[in-house]
Motif scaffolding. Sequence first.
Motif, PDB file in Angstrom:
ATOM      1  N   THR A 185       0.839  -1.197   0.000  1.00 44.57           N
ATOM      2  CA  THR A 185       0.000   0.000   0.000  1.00 44.57           C
ATOM      3  C   THR A 185       0.875   1.249   0.000  1.00 44.57           C
ATOM      4  O   THR A 185       1.833   1.345   0.757  1.00 44.57           O
ATOM      5  N   ILE A 186       0.555   2.175  -0.895  1.00 45.73           N
ATOM      6  CA  ILE A 186       1.213   3.477  -0.935  1.00 45.73           C
ATOM      7  C   ILE A 186       0.153   4.525  -0.614  1.00 45.73           C
ATOM      8  O   ILE A 186      -0.880   4.596  -1.289  1.00 45.73           O
ATOM      9  N   GLN A 187       0.400   5.323   0.407  1.00 44.87           N
ATOM     10  CA  GLN A 187      -0.599   6.284   0.882  1.00 44.87           C
ATOM     11  C   GLN A 187      -0.414   7.644   0.208  1.00 44.87           C
ATOM     12  O   GLN A 187       0.707   8.039  -0.138  1.00 44.87           O
ATOM     13  N   GLN A 188      -1.511   8.367   0.048  1.00 45.68           N
ATOM     14  CA  GLN A 188      -1.454   9.655  -0.627  1.00 45.68           C
ATOM     15  C   GLN A 188      -0.758  10.738   0.208  1.00 45.68           C
ATOM     16  O   GLN A 188      -0.348  11.767  -0.329  1.00 45.68           O
ATOM     17  N   HIS A 189      -0.569  10.484   1.511  1.00 40.12           N
ATOM     18  CA  HIS A 189       0.128  11.468   2.333  1.00 40.12           C
ATOM     19  C   HIS A 189       1.643  11.247   2.350  1.00 40.12           C
ATOM     20  O   HIS A 189       2.370  12.012   2.970  1.00 40.12           O
ATOM     21  N   GLU A 190       2.136  10.202   1.663  1.00 41.80           N
ATOM     22  CA  GLU A 190       3.572   9.937   1.629  1.00 41.80           C
ATOM     23  C   GLU A 190       4.260  10.840   0.609  1.00 41.80           C
ATOM     24  O   GLU A 190       3.639  11.301  -0.361  1.00 41.80           O
ATOM     25  N   VAL A 191       5.550  11.069   0.821  1.00 42.08           N
ATOM     26  CA  VAL A 191       6.347  11.942  -0.046  1.00 42.08           C
ATOM     27  C   VAL A 191       7.301  11.091  -0.877  1.00 42.08           C
ATOM     28  O   VAL A 191       8.167  10.408  -0.327  1.00 42.08           O
ATOM     29  N   PRO A 192       7.178  11.106  -2.218  1.00 39.67           N
ATOM     30  CA  PRO A 192       8.122  10.364  -3.060  1.00 39.67           C
ATOM     31  C   PRO A 192       9.482  11.075  -3.097  1.00 39.67           C
ATOM     32  O   PRO A 192       9.541  12.289  -3.233  1.00 39.67           O
ATOM     33  N   VAL A 193      10.546  10.300  -2.995  1.00 35.99           N
ATOM     34  CA  VAL A 193      11.905  10.851  -3.000  1.00 35.99           C
ATOM     35  C   VAL A 193      12.714  10.119  -4.064  1.00 35.99           C
ATOM     36  O   VAL A 193      12.790   8.891  -4.061  1.00 35.99           O
ATOM     37  N   LEU A 194      13.304  10.873  -4.986  1.00 35.11           N
ATOM     38  CA  LEU A 194      14.127  10.272  -6.032  1.00 35.11           C
ATOM     39  C   LEU A 194      15.407   9.704  -5.441  1.00 35.11           C
ATOM     40  O   LEU A 194      16.066  10.347  -4.635  1.00 35.11           O
ATOM     41  N   LEU A 195      15.777   8.506  -5.893  1.00 35.47           N
ATOM     42  CA  LEU A 195      17.024   7.876  -5.476  1.00 35.47           C
ATOM     43  C   LEU A 195      18.067   7.925  -6.580  1.00 35.47           C
ATOM     44  O   LEU A 195      19.184   7.454  -6.392  1.00 35.47           O
ATOM     45  N   ALA A 196      17.701   8.457  -7.742  1.00 36.00           N
ATOM     46  CA  ALA A 196      18.614   8.541  -8.875  1.00 36.00           C
ATOM     47  C   ALA A 196      18.424   9.882  -9.553  1.00 36.00           C
ATOM     48  O   ALA A 196      17.389  10.537  -9.378  1.00 36.00           O
ATOM     49  N   PHE A 204       9.554   0.109  -8.150  1.00 32.16           N
ATOM     50  CA  PHE A 204       9.935  -1.220  -8.627  1.00 32.16           C
ATOM     51  C   PHE A 204      11.270  -1.160  -9.351  1.00 32.16           C
ATOM     52  O   PHE A 204      12.078  -2.089  -9.287  1.00 32.16           O
ATOM     53  N   HIS A 205      11.533  -0.044 -10.043  1.00 34.08           N
ATOM     54  CA  HIS A 205      12.796   0.127 -10.760  1.00 34.08           C
ATOM     55  C   HIS A 205      13.906   0.632  -9.846  1.00 34.08           C
ATOM     56  O   HIS A 205      15.030   0.864 -10.302  1.00 34.08           O
ATOM     57  N   GLY A 206      13.609   0.840  -8.568  1.00 29.01           N
ATOM     58  CA  GLY A 206      14.631   1.301  -7.640  1.00 29.01           C
ATOM     59  C   GLY A 206      14.965   2.769  -7.791  1.00 29.01           C
ATOM     60  O   GLY A 206      16.006   3.217  -7.313  1.00 29.01           O
ATOM     61  N   MET A 207      14.089   3.539  -8.429  1.00 32.40           N
ATOM     62  CA  MET A 207      14.356   4.954  -8.682  1.00 32.40           C
ATOM     63  C   MET A 207      13.755   5.876  -7.627  1.00 32.40           C
ATOM     64  O   MET A 207      14.133   7.045  -7.534  1.00 32.40           O
ATOM     65  N   VAL A 208      12.810   5.376  -6.860  1.00 34.99           N
ATOM     66  CA  VAL A 208      12.073   6.209  -5.909  1.00 34.99           C
ATOM     67  C   VAL A 208      11.762   5.401  -4.667  1.00 34.99           C
ATOM     68  O   VAL A 208      11.596   4.182  -4.729  1.00 34.99           O
ATOM     69  N   ARG A 209      11.683   6.078  -3.535  1.00 33.53           N
ATOM     70  CA  ARG A 209      11.084   5.494  -2.338  1.00 33.53           C
ATOM     71  C   ARG A 209      10.216   6.572  -1.697  1.00 33.53           C
ATOM     72  O   ARG A 209      10.326   7.748  -2.050  1.00 33.53           O
ATOM     73  N   THR A 210       9.359   6.177  -0.808  1.00 34.67           N
ATOM     74  CA  THR A 210       8.489   7.157  -0.162  1.00 34.67           C
ATOM     75  C   THR A 210       8.831   7.265   1.317  1.00 34.67           C
ATOM     76  O   THR A 210       9.251   6.290   1.946  1.00 34.67           O
ATOM     77  N   ILE A 211       8.637   8.465   1.850  1.00 29.99           N
ATOM     78  CA  ILE A 211       8.832   8.718   3.278  1.00 29.99           C
ATOM     79  C   ILE A 211       7.607   9.465   3.799  1.00 29.99           C
ATOM     80  O   ILE A 211       6.822  10.017   3.025  1.00 29.99           O
ATOM     81  N   ASP A 212       7.440   9.472   5.096  1.00 29.47           N
ATOM     82  CA  ASP A 212       6.363  10.254   5.682  1.00 29.47           C
ATOM     83  C   ASP A 212       6.660  11.741   5.522  1.00 29.47           C
ATOM     84  O   ASP A 212       7.824  12.164   5.501  1.00 29.47           O
ATOM     85  N   GLN A 213       5.609  12.517   5.421  1.00 29.82           N
ATOM     86  CA  GLN A 213       5.786  13.961   5.309  1.00 29.82           C
ATOM     87  C   GLN A 213       6.366  14.512   6.615  1.00 29.82           C
ATOM     88  O   GLN A 213       5.911  14.176   7.709  1.00 29.82           O
ATOM     89  N   ILE A 214       7.407  15.325   6.494  1.00 35.81           N
ATOM     90  CA  ILE A 214       8.046  15.902   7.676  1.00 35.81           C
ATOM     91  C   ILE A 214       7.200  17.066   8.185  1.00 35.81           C
ATOM     92  O   ILE A 214       6.885  17.997   7.453  1.00 35.81           O
ATOM     93  N   ASN A 215       6.829  16.979   9.436  1.00 38.26           N
ATOM     94  CA  ASN A 215       6.024  18.029  10.068  1.00 38.26           C
ATOM     95  C   ASN A 215       6.917  18.775  11.065  1.00 38.26           C
ATOM     96  O   ASN A 215       7.454  18.182  12.004  1.00 38.26           O
ATOM     97  N   PHE A 216       7.092  20.060  10.860  1.00 36.51           N
ATOM     98  CA  PHE A 216       8.023  20.824  11.694  1.00 36.51           C
ATOM     99  C   PHE A 216       7.497  21.047  13.111  1.00 36.51           C
ATOM    100  O   PHE A 216       8.202  21.562  13.967  1.00 36.51           O
TER     101      PHE A 216
END
Length: 298
Positions: A194-205, A256-268
């Motif tokens: 499951t990928i949630q809409q509140h997650e932040v995609p981060v490029l790994l490449a 799936f291609h190893g180009m992105v992962r998701t993290i939780d949104q950082i809340n200050f």
Amino acid sequence: MEGVFGDELSLFRPSAQPAAPLRCIIYCEFDPHLGPRVAFQSPPGYVPADVCDALSDHLLSSPDLCGRLVSVAAFGLRFVGHPELLLNSHYQRNQLIFNTCLVFEAGTDASAYAPLVSKLTTNLRHIETEHSFLTSPATRDLTQQLLDGIRHDLTVHGELRSPPHGCDFLPPGSQLASEGAKLKENLLPAVPETIQQHEVPVLLASSSLLGSLTNSVPILPKLLPLLDRSYTIKEIAQMAQLEVEEVIGAVRQLMFHGMVRTIDQINFNNVYVPSWRITEFIKNSQMMAQFCAYCRPE
């Protein structure tokens, strides 16, 4: 052709190591006039023509190796295929030799795909012997769409589907048994269930490495400017004027291609405390170098 492309072949199983990202699928055949050659590939042009010419004899080896899993590593790529030999008087020279190879980066462990390669070859053998799909002038050119559909299902869903994505043109036919064709239970999920809409995609490449994925992810040009580690999937969908599910599907493929992962949104307003393992990071020079390279702007 319901059932032929078995819906039980999934890469999304628990494991200790991730499945290697699939880069391309190629279909090779022995042409009576031209000799061994790569006839189709998905995405088109991923493997350069000179590489195809150099490897054609290895990907379509002698009939003695037909019916066996073959892996070839060269030119920075790994080709995993299962050459097949069909004997019939209606073929020129009374035989057809073909091979459908999954292509990965060299050095990756592609063993998770072995059952898929074998099953895929069985399916192609079936539609050729029953319907002459691969050789008939009426259907041969549809092989390109077939490869595109298979690659879509493997990269998006991690499995062979029946029929493959966008391949409703396949002729009706008998089902194939899928017994023994499941992947081993010790395979890691290629992406989270499951990928949630509140997650932040981060490029790994770097974004320059993503060009070859445009065919797999048509909305990638819209997404790239927004993958700056700031926006959630929901925010990206709103800014790109896309449906949230479209963005989630694209992020799943990139993961799936190893180009992105998701993290939780950082809340200050939150307080973030490193774990005790931060000491490992400080002492590990290789990890430190990787961290610095990742943080450095392109």
